[in-house]
Enzyme design. Structure first.
Site, PDB file in Angstrom:
ATOM      1  CB  THR A 289     -10.990 -53.205   5.235  1.00 20.02           C
ATOM      2  OG1 THR A 289      -9.576 -53.130   5.436  1.00 20.02           O
ATOM      3  CG2 THR A 289     -11.679 -53.194   6.592  1.00 20.02           C
TER       4      THR A 289
ATOM      5  CD1 TRP B 158     -11.596 -60.709   6.448  1.00 22.79           C
ATOM      6  CD2 TRP B 158     -12.641 -59.268   7.800  1.00 22.79           C
ATOM      7  NE1 TRP B 158     -11.621 -61.251   7.720  1.00 22.79           N
ATOM      8  CE2 TRP B 158     -12.255 -60.391   8.567  1.00 22.79           C
ATOM      9  CE3 TRP B 158     -13.314 -58.224   8.436  1.00 22.79           C
ATOM     10  CZ2 TRP B 158     -12.508 -60.495   9.918  1.00 22.79           C
ATOM     11  CZ3 TRP B 158     -13.573 -58.332   9.797  1.00 22.79           C
ATOM     12  CH2 TRP B 158     -13.169 -59.459  10.521  1.00 22.79           C
ATOM     13  CG  HIS B 159     -16.394 -55.528   7.405  1.00 28.99           C
ATOM     14  ND1 HIS B 159     -15.107 -55.051   7.321  1.00 28.99           N
ATOM     15  CD2 HIS B 159     -16.786 -55.293   8.686  1.00 28.99           C
ATOM     16  CE1 HIS B 159     -14.745 -54.550   8.488  1.00 28.99           C
ATOM     17  NE2 HIS B 159     -15.741 -54.691   9.346  1.00 28.99           N
ATOM     18  N   GLY B 160     -17.859 -58.461   4.073  1.00 30.84           N
ATOM     19  CA  GLY B 160     -18.926 -59.172   3.378  1.00 30.84           C
ATOM     20  C   GLY B 160     -18.718 -59.169   1.880  1.00 30.84           C
TER      21      GLY B 160
END
Length: 375
Positions: free
Chosen positions: A275, A278-280
């Site tokens: 997660t 996925w954000h960066g």
């Protein structure tokens, strides 16, 4: 590919079914990996092994994370037989590229969107009116609230040496408000555009800052992302044969209690690691994700004590004051974790957070300095 998976299954060819699934997954995730994570991976390898592999910086296609997750969920749902495969490739293309969803989501599932997206729609003045109002509200949140707060957040986080102590906490609170206004404003615009077109899109936020614990917060914030990771990463991982086997060994060699929790805890850590990525593609997001996992698991460990406390002090915990305390505790915990997003550097973030407790400059912060930040 979803159609081929379904056909292979109907013919009883499980091997082919899995092969088509793997081809589709590798194709989708490889594109995401190359465009979003290749540079980060190369830099990490160079740093760890003291190499000098050329780092390629590719232009990131707009919305690639969102439509990749949508296509992956479609293929997996076909594989699990949750949805019938769509025979019309143009409809699949429409589901994948429905333009309001591309930038900020929500990450919609094929089963949820297909009926409303593919149905025939007639102009409904009431729905058009409500949709336009929702769009206007979204632009107000983004342009009036978020963009104004962003000026102050940029100033505070841009110079951590000048703005430490109280400014760090205030910056985190401003950033929480700015992020919420910007993100939910974008979702309001998305849902409003879809409503004007007669398409129903699920809500993605339900008053997350009124959550009383971190688990509840993640059931209210970016709901489509949370449920995607839960359904396609956490649940499959927690029942994976290798992890169940590891849990069984742990129950025998360490303790029954530890072994029972192991699969859930490993799945939680892996899910939040992904997660964060996925954000960066940066270490601050990875640490942010792992810290979320840590506090969720910590709350799980202290759950028996929490239950006893609530039973013993039922009158206290049911009161308004205690609910306010829990809400503020959760809000400031999430603000603290977001400091990693504010400064985009792990070491700087921890140093800035520490200064909240070591630098006493609250009087200075409220003496008019905040008004100089562009608010």
């Amino acid at each position: 590919c979803g159609r081929m998976i379904y056909s292979a299954d109907r013919q009883g060819k499980t091997g082919k079914k899995k092969a088509f699934l793997c081809v589709s997954m590798v194709g989708n995730l490889a594109l995401l990996g190359v465009f979003k994570y290749l540079g980060f991976f190369t830099q990490t390898v160079n740093s760890v092994f003291h190499l000098s592999i050329p780092v390629f910086s590719l232009a990131l296609p707009v919305g690639i994370s969102f439509y990749t997750f949508q296509t992956v969920s479609y293929v997996i749902d076909v594989y699990w037989e949750k949805v019938e495969p769509e025979r019309n490739i143009l409809k699949v293309a429409l589901f994948t590229s429905f333009f309001p969803l591309l930038i900020q989501g929500p990450i919609s599932r094929f089963g949820d969107l297909k009926d409303t997206l593919f149905a025939e729609h007639k102009a409904d003045l009431k729905q058009i009116s409500f949709g336009l109002q929702r769009i206007l509200w979204g632009y107000f949140k983004k342009l009036v609230i978020a963009d104004r707060l962003l000026v102050a957040v940029t100033a505070l986080c841009g110079d951590p040496t000048a703005y430490s102590g109280a400014y760090v906490l205030l910056g985190a609170v401003f950033y929480a408000a700015e992020l919420y206004a910007d993100f939910t404003g974008g979702i309001d615009i998305t849902i409003g555009i879809a409503q004007v077109l007669g398409v129903s899109v699920k809500e993605n936020f339900i008053r997350p800052y009124f959550s009383r614990n971190i688990a509840e917060y993640w059931r209210r914030w970016h709901i489509s992302m949370g449920t995607w990771f839960k359904d396609y990463i956490f649940y499959p991982l927690s029942v994976a044969p290798w992890l169940l086997k590891l849990s069984k060994k742990a129950r025998k060699s360490i303790s029954d209690g530890f072994g029972k929790k192991l699969s859930v805890y490993v799945s939680t850590i892996i899910t939040w690691f992904l997660t964060g990525l996925w954000h960066g593609a940066a270490w601050n997001f990875v640490v942010w994700g792992l810290l979320n996992a840590f506090f969720i698991l910590l709350a799980e460990e202290f759950k028996p004590l929490s239950v006893k406390f609530r039973e013993k002090h039922a009158r206290l915990v049911s009161g308004f004051g205690y609910r306010v305390f829990e809400t503020l505790r959760t809000f400031f915990l999430m603000c603290s974790l977001r400091i990693l997003d504010c400064y985009r550097d792990v070491a700087v973030s921890f140093k800035a957070f520490g200064s909240i407790f070591t630098t006493n400059n609250w009087g200075e912060a409220f003496s008019g300095e905040l008004l100089k930040l562009g608010l």
